[in-house]
Design a protein around this motif. Structure first.
Motif, PDB file in Angstrom:
ATOM      1  N   ILE A   1       0.844  -1.112  -0.040  1.00 22.63           N
ATOM      2  CA  ILE A   1      -0.086  -0.004   0.247  1.00 22.63           C
ATOM      3  C   ILE A   1       1.020   1.020   0.204  1.00 22.63           C
ATOM      4  O   ILE A   1       0.575   2.054  -0.412  1.00 22.63           O
ATOM      5  N   ASN A   2       1.903   1.127   0.729  1.00 20.41           N
ATOM      6  CA  ASN A   2       3.001   2.356   0.662  1.00 20.41           C
ATOM      7  C   ASN A   2       3.324   2.555  -0.797  1.00 20.41           C
ATOM      8  O   ASN A   2       4.023   3.931  -0.764  1.00 20.41           O
ATOM      9  N   LEU A   3       4.047   1.705  -1.482  1.00 22.23           N
ATOM     10  CA  LEU A   3       4.585   1.456  -3.036  1.00 22.23           C
ATOM     11  C   LEU A   3       3.189   2.782  -3.451  1.00 22.23           C
ATOM     12  O   LEU A   3       3.580   3.626  -4.171  1.00 22.23           O
ATOM     13  N   LEU A   4       2.485   1.581  -3.951  1.00 19.17           N
ATOM     14  CA  LEU A   4       1.178   2.055  -4.111  1.00 19.17           C
ATOM     15  C   LEU A   4       1.495   3.885  -3.942  1.00 19.17           C
ATOM     16  O   LEU A   4       0.668   4.847  -4.916  1.00 19.17           O
TER      17      LEU A   4
ATOM     18  N   ILE B   1      14.616  -7.497   2.650  1.00 18.69           N
ATOM     19  CA  ILE B   1      15.208  -7.016   0.917  1.00 18.69           C
ATOM     20  C   ILE B   1      14.161  -6.878  -0.073  1.00 18.69           C
ATOM     21  O   ILE B   1      14.048  -5.560  -0.762  1.00 18.69           O
ATOM     22  N   VAL B   2      12.567  -7.000   0.773  1.00 17.76           N
ATOM     23  CA  VAL B   2      11.957  -6.952  -0.159  1.00 17.76           C
ATOM     24  C   VAL B   2      12.148  -4.816  -0.289  1.00 17.76           C
ATOM     25  O   VAL B   2      11.613  -4.056  -1.206  1.00 17.76           O
ATOM     26  N   ASP B   3      11.477  -4.302   0.580  1.00 17.76           N
ATOM     27  CA  ASP B   3      11.739  -3.218   1.381  1.00 17.76           C
ATOM     28  C   ASP B   3      12.831  -2.397   0.442  1.00 17.76           C
ATOM     29  O   ASP B   3      13.141  -1.275  -0.090  1.00 17.76           O
TER      30      ASP B   3
ATOM     31  N   THR C   1      12.106  -2.679  -3.789  1.00 11.82           N
ATOM     32  CA  THR C   1      11.051  -1.943  -3.817  1.00 11.82           C
ATOM     33  C   THR C   1      12.088   0.022  -3.543  1.00 11.82           C
ATOM     34  O   THR C   1      11.851   0.885  -4.904  1.00 11.82           O
ATOM     35  N   CYS C   2      12.232   0.404  -2.971  1.00  4.59           N
ATOM     36  CA  CYS C   2      13.219   1.590  -3.022  1.00  4.59           C
ATOM     37  C   CYS C   2      14.224   1.692  -3.943  1.00  4.59           C
ATOM     38  O   CYS C   2      13.442   2.790  -3.787  1.00  4.59           O
ATOM     39  N   LEU C   3      15.136   0.441  -4.262  1.00  6.22           N
ATOM     40  CA  LEU C   3      16.038   0.816  -5.734  1.00  6.22           C
ATOM     41  C   LEU C   3      15.101   0.735  -6.587  1.00  6.22           C
ATOM     42  O   LEU C   3      15.257   1.259  -7.464  1.00  6.22           O
ATOM     43  N   ALA C   4      14.258   0.070  -6.080  1.00  4.24           N
ATOM     44  CA  ALA C   4      13.414  -0.048  -8.009  1.00  4.24           C
ATOM     45  C   ALA C   4      12.903   1.498  -8.723  1.00  4.24           C
ATOM     46  O   ALA C   4      12.980   1.848  -9.847  1.00  4.24           O
ATOM     47  N   LEU C   5      12.159   1.843  -7.048  1.00  8.61           N
ATOM     48  CA  LEU C   5      11.751   3.898  -7.430  1.00  8.61           C
ATOM     49  C   LEU C   5      12.436   4.448  -7.645  1.00  8.61           C
ATOM     50  O   LEU C   5      12.586   5.312  -8.330  1.00  8.61           O
TER      51      LEU C   5
END
Length: 676
Positions: A245-248, A490-492, A495-499
């Protein structure tokens, strides 16, 4: 040529001569030349015809030697122009005189207008010209002008909403200045289309609001299960949903940057903006009203209504004996969870009135509601409600979380466990030694949203700020590795790197910067270069200082700047360790197993690391039984760097009878058994 009398020694006769300047003769046998007609000229005596005036010149007299030049900034479309009134404006300017009987009054075309040669205000309004379609000025796509004042241009957020052409043209059924809203009884459905409100849409919104209120009641029961230091699969899944949800929400915030997105990406980010409460495309106007101000007020009220609803449910449960009374601690934790999940959305909503972009006319419009001019009365109302949400909702909740994070160690040590359990929304997801990470994590969404507020007209600066913020969070996350479950870290990180990479790619859609933006980028580049060379220079100075300051080489008086802090005193550690050993000796094995069984994976790893240090550095290796079975042999002993080197035994020596037992080696020597 023309015939003229000639008298010589023979007598009278006639000869043919070239017509003088300003005249011509098109017939044979003429006795005089005709004056050059208007629109033409002839500069010298010759047999040539009068030439038409070139582009940019005219001639309204007969028999002239040269044409008259059009006034500055004007030109002619055809050759041989006969009147100065036919001089029209150059390309890039427009005639605003509005009267064909007076000379052209040209002014530069404002941004958003295409003005070919001979453009005029009348042709812009009519959308046609008697001189042909190539001389018709037009409004560019992505811009809007009113029919009453077509020279004042407004910039549109969406190019499809403003197709350009003649003044007053909007895409679909959109209306307003600049094409920012739908008529009463309709809602914006995307791609410059307005759909009719239906009873089904109203019912769907009422049902949705009811589902949200019931969901908050369900959150009280399902989000308050017991929390331990361990990370179960169910816990990890729940946290992963919150991270999604935070990523969206972050994607929706990135989509609000003033970047000229390609069509496919524009549609994607437009959908993601739903998670920042940009819900007009979901028929919100059918229940929130046609006026954008009222729709904004309703979205602001969503958050306090959610808090009041949970508080009301708790009060009702205590007043009705048949109902199970809600625990105030759990109610507070649920309210915190509600605000935490919606914090990025709440921050983005509060900042909506502050994001104003500039029009070429000098006016400014609200980014999400372009029909609202910043500084107008409707915009002032939005600013008031947004400021209240920002002050009490965003800043107030953030201050509360910061205070809880600061006080939680005190609450834990003094036995105020009710406050700890009320703060579980802030603490429960993270390792117990990184309990504070929930506070900086809250700030990521608002900081990303602030980029659009501070630099609404510069997409390049927005991208730069977002990139700095994401890189900072990547560094903090990797340094602290805060999540309770290893997989969540790892997921965080991914996702932050991909952003961050996505934001870098976004820069490819931004035109080359100029003006103030270019100067700001150059200044930042020089600052970064200064930081790089400053860090390198600092390390060189420290290396030189180490040559003269012996305490800077491995002693307990090591330079604090090299150890990023003061070195702990071994004597204090020894006293504390001895005290803890005394306490542990009084515990049974089963008691110790129960205590360790409640620890999380990172606590166990840290404890194992400490035991490894004790085993290899403190406990004598002469007693192999003292080495814990759970330890690996991957650590290198510190004495291995300072002990005397002992030759390895030869093969013949290994086969010979055992030698008598030697004396105990000195403290800095290494025995064969220790080597093995």
């Amino acid at each position: 040529m023309y015939s003229t009398p000639l008298q010589d020694n023979v007598g009278n006769t006639y000869v043919c001569q070239a017509c003088p300047a300003g005249t011509q003769q098109l017939s044979a046998g003429a006795v005089e030349c005709d004056a050059c007609p208007s629109g033409t000229f002839k500069a010298d005596q010759s047999v040539d015809e009068c030439a038409p005036c070139l582009s940019g010149y005219y001639q309204d007299e007969l028999g002239t030697l040269a044409c008259k030049k059009c006034p500055e900034g004007t030109t002619t479309l055809l050759l041989g122009t006969k009147s100065g009134l036919a001089c029209g404006c150059d390309e890039g300017s427009i005639d605003v005189s509005g009267d064909l009987s007076t000379p052209a009054l040209c002014q530069p075309c404002m941004e958003g207008l295409t003005c070919p040669t001979m453009s005029s205000l009348e042709n812009l309004k009519a959308g046609s010209s008697p001189l042909g379609p190539t001389t018709v000025p037009q409004v560019e796509a992505g811009y809007f002008t009113t029919a009453a004042d077509p020279l004042v241009t407004f910039k549109c957020v969406n190019t499809l909403d403003c197709p350009g052409g003649t003044p007053g043209t909007c895409g679909g059924a959109l209306e307003g200045v600049p094409c920012g809203d739908c008529p009463q009884g309709t809602f914006y459905a995307g791609e410059a289309s307005c759909d009719e409100c239906s009873a089904g849409a109203v019912i769907a919104w009422i049902v949705s609001l009811g589902v949200v209120l019931l969901g908050l009641i369900g959150a009280y029961h399902f989000l308050n299960s017991p929390v331990t230091a361990k990370a179960s699969t169910l816990f990890s899944t729940t946290c992963a949903i919150g991270m999604m949800i935070n990523l969206l929400q972050n994607l929706g915030i990135i989509g609000t940057m003033s970047v000229p997105w390609p069509v496919d990406l524009a549609g994607f980010f437009s959908f993601m903006e739903v998670f920042t409460f940009d819900i007009d495309s979901l028929a919100f106007a059918c229940i929130g009203g046609a006026q954008p101000v009222w729709r904004y007020i309703f979205t602001v009220c969503f958050f306090p209504v959610g808090i009041l609803w949970l508080a009301l449910c708790g009060a009702v449960s205590r007043c009705i004996p048949r109902l199970q009374s809600w625990d105030p601690v759990k109610v507070r934790s649920t309210i915190g969870q509600f605000l935490q999940v919606g914090f990025s959305t709440m921050s983005s909503t509060a900042l909506v009135p502050l994001v104003c972009y500039s029009h070429p006319s000098g006016q400014r419009s609200n980014f999400k509601n372009p029909n609202i001019i910043c500084g107008s009365e409707p915009h002032t109302v939005m600013v008031i409600f947004g400021s209240l949400l920002l002050a009490f909702g965003v800043c107030g909740f953030l201050a509360l979380c910061a205070w809880l994070a600061y006080m939680c160690p005190t609450f834990s040590s003094t036995g105020r466990y009710g406050m700890i359990q009320s703060s579980r929304f802030l603490l429960g997801r993270f390792r117990l030694d990184v309990w504070w990470y929930g506070v900086p994590l809250l700030l990521r969404g608002p900081l990303l949203a602030m980029s659009a507020v501070i630099f609404p007209d510069s997409a390049a600066i927005q991208i730069f700020c977002c990139q700095i913020i994401l890189i900072f969070y990547i560094c903090v996350q990797v340094y602290s590795w805060p999540w309770k479950a290893p997989m969540l870290n790892i997921v965080d990180f991914v996702t932050c790197l991909a952003l961050a990479i996505l934001v870098v790619l976004t820069g490819l859609y931004v035109p080359e910067v100029t003006g103030d933006t270019l100067r700001a980028v150059q200044t930042c580049s020089m600052i970064l270069l200064g930081i790089i060379f400053g860090v390198v220079g600092l390390m060189i100075l420290l290396a030189i200082a180490a040559l003269f300051h012996r305490a800077a080489i491995g002693s307990q008086q090591e330079l604090w700047i090299m150890t990023a802090g003061r070195t702990p005193k071994p004597s204090s550690i020894a006293d504390d360790l001895h005290t803890m050993i005394t306490v542990l000796q009084g515990m049974t094995g089963e008691e110790l197993k129960d205590k360790l069984g409640a620890l999380g994976i990172y606590d166990l790893k840290h404890l194992l690391l400490g035991m490894s240090v004790l085993s290899s550095e403190v406990i004598s290796a002469k007693d192999p039984s003292c080495r814990p079975k759970s330890l690996s042999s991957g650590r290198v002993s510190s004495k291995a760097f300072t002990a005397k080197v002992v030759k390895a035994p030869s093969t013949s020596a290994a086969a010979s009878p055992p030698m008598p037992e030697a004396e105990e080696p000195a403290q800095d020597e290494v025995t064969k058994s220790e080597l093995v």
